[in-house]
Write a protein that holds these residues in place. Structure first.
Motif, PDB file in Angstrom:
ATOM      1  N   LYS A  57       0.819  -1.220   0.000  1.00 44.98           N
ATOM      2  CA  LYS A  57       0.000   0.000   0.000  1.00 44.98           C
ATOM      3  C   LYS A  57       0.850   1.267   0.000  1.00 44.98           C
ATOM      4  CE  LYS A  57      -0.478   0.084   5.063  1.00 44.98           C
ATOM      5  NZ  LYS A  57      -1.443   0.066   6.185  1.00 44.98           N
ATOM      6  N   ASN A  58       2.124   1.144   0.421  1.00 43.93           N
ATOM      7  CA  ASN A  58       2.969   2.330   0.483  1.00 43.93           C
ATOM      8  C   ASN A  58       3.426   2.820  -0.888  1.00 43.93           C
ATOM      9  OD1 ASN A  58       3.013   2.707   3.304  1.00 43.93           O
ATOM     10  ND2 ASN A  58       4.526   1.090   3.529  1.00 43.93           N
ATOM     11  N   THR A  59       3.527   1.916  -1.875  1.00 44.19           N
ATOM     12  CA  THR A  59       4.025   2.335  -3.179  1.00 44.19           C
ATOM     13  C   THR A  59       3.094   3.326  -3.856  1.00 44.19           C
ATOM     14  OG1 THR A  59       2.974   0.441  -4.254  1.00 44.19           O
ATOM     15  CG2 THR A  59       5.271   0.182  -3.551  1.00 44.19           C
ATOM     16  N   SER A  60       1.819   3.292  -3.489  1.00 47.29           N
ATOM     17  CA  SER A  60       0.859   4.195  -4.116  1.00 47.29           C
ATOM     18  C   SER A  60       1.124   5.643  -3.747  1.00 47.29           C
ATOM     19  CB  SER A  60      -0.568   3.811  -3.718  1.00 47.29           C
ATOM     20  OG  SER A  60      -0.745   3.935  -2.324  1.00 47.29           O
ATOM     21  N   ARG A  61       1.808   5.897  -2.623  1.00 50.22           N
ATOM     22  CA  ARG A  61       2.050   7.276  -2.209  1.00 50.22           C
ATOM     23  C   ARG A  61       3.454   7.759  -2.560  1.00 50.22           C
ATOM     24  NH1 ARG A  61       3.091   7.566   4.328  1.00 50.22           N
ATOM     25  NH2 ARG A  61       4.653   5.931   4.457  1.00 50.22           N
ATOM     26  N   LEU A  62       4.251   6.925  -3.219  1.00 47.38           N
ATOM     27  CA  LEU A  62       5.605   7.343  -3.570  1.00 47.38           C
ATOM     28  C   LEU A  62       5.600   8.485  -4.577  1.00 47.38           C
ATOM     29  CD1 LEU A  62       7.588   3.974  -3.761  1.00 47.38           C
ATOM     30  CD2 LEU A  62       7.648   5.701  -1.951  1.00 47.38           C
ATOM     31  N   ASN A  63       4.530   8.619  -5.352  1.00 50.94           N
ATOM     32  CA  ASN A  63       4.437   9.725  -6.300  1.00 50.94           C
ATOM     33  C   ASN A  63       4.039  11.039  -5.634  1.00 50.94           C
ATOM     34  OD1 ASN A  63       5.252   8.357  -8.591  1.00 50.94           O
ATOM     35  ND2 ASN A  63       3.180   7.710  -9.118  1.00 50.94           N
ATOM     36  N   ASP A  64       3.635  10.963  -4.370  1.00 49.26           N
ATOM     37  CA  ASP A  64       3.324  12.174  -3.611  1.00 49.26           C
ATOM     38  C   ASP A  64       4.614  12.665  -2.963  1.00 49.26           C
ATOM     39  OD1 ASP A  64       0.668  12.009  -4.290  1.00 49.26           O
ATOM     40  OD2 ASP A  64       0.118  10.892  -2.490  1.00 49.26           O
ATOM     41  N   ALA A  65       5.113  13.799  -3.437  1.00 46.45           N
ATOM     42  CA  ALA A  65       6.433  14.256  -3.021  1.00 46.45           C
ATOM     43  C   ALA A  65       6.396  15.477  -2.112  1.00 46.45           C
ATOM     44  CB  ALA A  65       7.284  14.574  -4.248  1.00 46.45           C
ATOM     45  N   ALA A  66       7.400  15.511  -1.239  1.00 49.32           N
ATOM     46  CA  ALA A  66       7.659  16.687  -0.415  1.00 49.32           C
ATOM     47  C   ALA A  66       8.994  17.263  -0.867  1.00 49.32           C
ATOM     48  CB  ALA A  66       7.710  16.311   1.067  1.00 49.32           C
ATOM     49  N   VAL A  67       9.034  18.560  -1.057  1.00 51.14           N
ATOM     50  CA  VAL A  67      10.246  19.254  -1.483  1.00 51.14           C
ATOM     51  C   VAL A  67      10.843  19.993  -0.290  1.00 51.14           C
ATOM     52  CG1 VAL A  67      11.051  21.254  -2.811  1.00 51.14           C
ATOM     53  CG2 VAL A  67       9.642  19.509  -3.911  1.00 51.14           C
ATOM     54  N   TYR A  68      12.165  19.866  -0.128  1.00 50.05           N
ATOM     55  CA  TYR A  68      12.833  20.593   0.954  1.00 50.05           C
ATOM     56  C   TYR A  68      14.013  21.374   0.396  1.00 50.05           C
ATOM     57  CZ  TYR A  68      15.183  21.741   5.320  1.00 50.05           C
ATOM     58  OH  TYR A  68      15.784  22.424   6.355  1.00 50.05           O
ATOM     59  N   ALA A  69      14.037  22.678   0.665  1.00 50.39           N
ATOM     60  CA  ALA A  69      15.131  23.550   0.242  1.00 50.39           C
ATOM     61  C   ALA A  69      15.690  24.256   1.469  1.00 50.39           C
ATOM     62  CB  ALA A  69      14.633  24.563  -0.782  1.00 50.39           C
ATOM     63  N   ARG A  70      17.008  24.500   1.452  1.00 55.54           N
ATOM     64  CA  ARG A  70      17.644  25.136   2.623  1.00 55.54           C
ATOM     65  C   ARG A  70      18.862  25.945   2.205  1.00 55.54           C
ATOM     66  NH1 ARG A  70      22.056  24.643   5.488  1.00 55.54           N
ATOM     67  NH2 ARG A  70      22.775  22.895   4.209  1.00 55.54           N
ATOM     68  N   VAL A  71      19.068  27.076   2.907  1.00 52.18           N
ATOM     69  CA  VAL A  71      20.313  27.827   2.822  1.00 52.18           C
ATOM     70  C   VAL A  71      20.748  28.160   4.239  1.00 52.18           C
ATOM     71  CG1 VAL A  71      19.885  28.840   0.540  1.00 52.18           C
ATOM     72  CG2 VAL A  71      19.109  30.043   2.598  1.00 52.18           C
ATOM     73  N   SER A  72      22.051  28.380   4.421  1.00 53.55           N
ATOM     74  CA  SER A  72      22.563  28.702   5.749  1.00 53.55           C
ATOM     75  C   SER A  72      22.530  30.188   6.033  1.00 53.55           C
ATOM     76  CB  SER A  72      24.008  28.189   5.894  1.00 53.55           C
ATOM     77  OG  SER A  72      24.064  26.793   5.835  1.00 53.55           O
ATOM     78  N   ASP A  73      22.734  30.991   5.004  1.00 54.67           N
ATOM     79  CA  ASP A  73      22.877  32.432   5.158  1.00 54.67           C
ATOM     80  C   ASP A  73      21.526  33.139   5.046  1.00 54.67           C
ATOM     81  OD1 ASP A  73      23.592  35.069   5.152  1.00 54.67           O
ATOM     82  OD2 ASP A  73      25.093  34.894   3.558  1.00 54.67           O
ATOM     83  N   PRO A  74      21.093  33.855   6.094  1.00 51.22           N
ATOM     84  CA  PRO A  74      19.809  34.577   6.034  1.00 51.22           C
ATOM     85  C   PRO A  74      19.756  35.588   4.891  1.00 51.22           C
ATOM     86  CG  PRO A  74      20.609  34.462   8.287  1.00 51.22           C
ATOM     87  CD  PRO A  74      21.725  33.958   7.425  1.00 51.22           C
ATOM     88  N   ALA A  75      20.917  36.077   4.453  1.00 47.20           N
ATOM     89  CA  ALA A  75      20.942  37.054   3.365  1.00 47.20           C
ATOM     90  C   ALA A  75      20.459  36.452   2.051  1.00 47.20           C
ATOM     91  CB  ALA A  75      22.353  37.616   3.201  1.00 47.20           C
TER      92      ALA A  75
END
Length: 199
Positions: free
Chosen positions: A46-64
């Motif tokens: 049942k888990n394979t059906s949700r593999l196409n549902d993605a979460a994106v994560y982006a990060r930077v260290s510098d607040p600027a």
């Protein structure tokens, strides 16, 4: 829609040897499992059906870089995900050190159960250390971790994370009485790093 997996995948997912998985199948202890006409053992997943549902994560260290590089990084990952057949159900952008294990937005994202695949642009966007542990824990829960570019690394962010490590350990070692000296040293390292990055 419920996906399927082979017995070898089932064994890997449950951390057991193939023979042990085979014994479970023969004993009728794997619900819904069957053997097709070619002899392959097929198991509902049942888990394979949700593999196409993605979460994106982006990060930077510098607040600027919050208003410049961070939105562009997030957009690039979202576009890649959609172009590769994923449905983006959550997209998170965060400012924080790659060595910080208490990032609020990442913690909240990992606790959610509405995504099956976590997508990041580079390994270090997720974490500076212990990436394979992240991969292990995510995959053990039946999910997937995808890195778009396995090689590229942001030198400026690497320097910022290095400074964060120096500051953290120096503060512990010398205590609060020398906080100003630690900050000054961290600033010097950061400035030297910026000069290196520009070369």
């Amino acid at each position: 829609i419920i996906g399927i997996m082979k017995l070898s995948e089932y064994a890997s997912k449950h951390g057991i040897q193939y023979r042990a998985a085979w014994n479970r199948f023969k004993a009728g202890k794997i619900p819904g499992a069957w053997q097709d006409e070619s002899g392959t053992i097929v198991i509902p997943d049942k888990n394979t059906s949700r593999l196409n549902d993605a979460a994106v994560y982006a990060r930077v260290s510098d607040p600027a870089k919050r208003k410049t590089q961070l939105p562009h990084q997030q957009h690039r990952v979202e576009e890649w995900a959609q172009a590769n057949g994923y449905r983006v159900v959550e997209s998170v952008a965060e400012v924080g050190s790659g060595v910080d294990d208490k990032r609020r937005k990442l913690t909240a994202l990992l606790k959610r159960d509405d995504w099956g695949t976590l997508i990041v642009e580079h390994k270090d966007r997720l974490t500076r250390f212990g990436f394979e542990w992240f991969r292990l824990f995510i995959e053990q829960s039946g999910r997937r971790l995808v890195v778009i570019n396995e090689t590229k690394e942001e030198r400026a962010d690497l320097i910022a994370d290095f400074v964060a490590i120096i500051y953290s350990f120096s503060a512990r070692l010398y205590g609060q009485r020398r906080t100003k000296r630690v900050k000054e040293f961290s600033r010097m390292v950061s400035e030297d790093g910026d000069e290196i990055a520009e070369r």
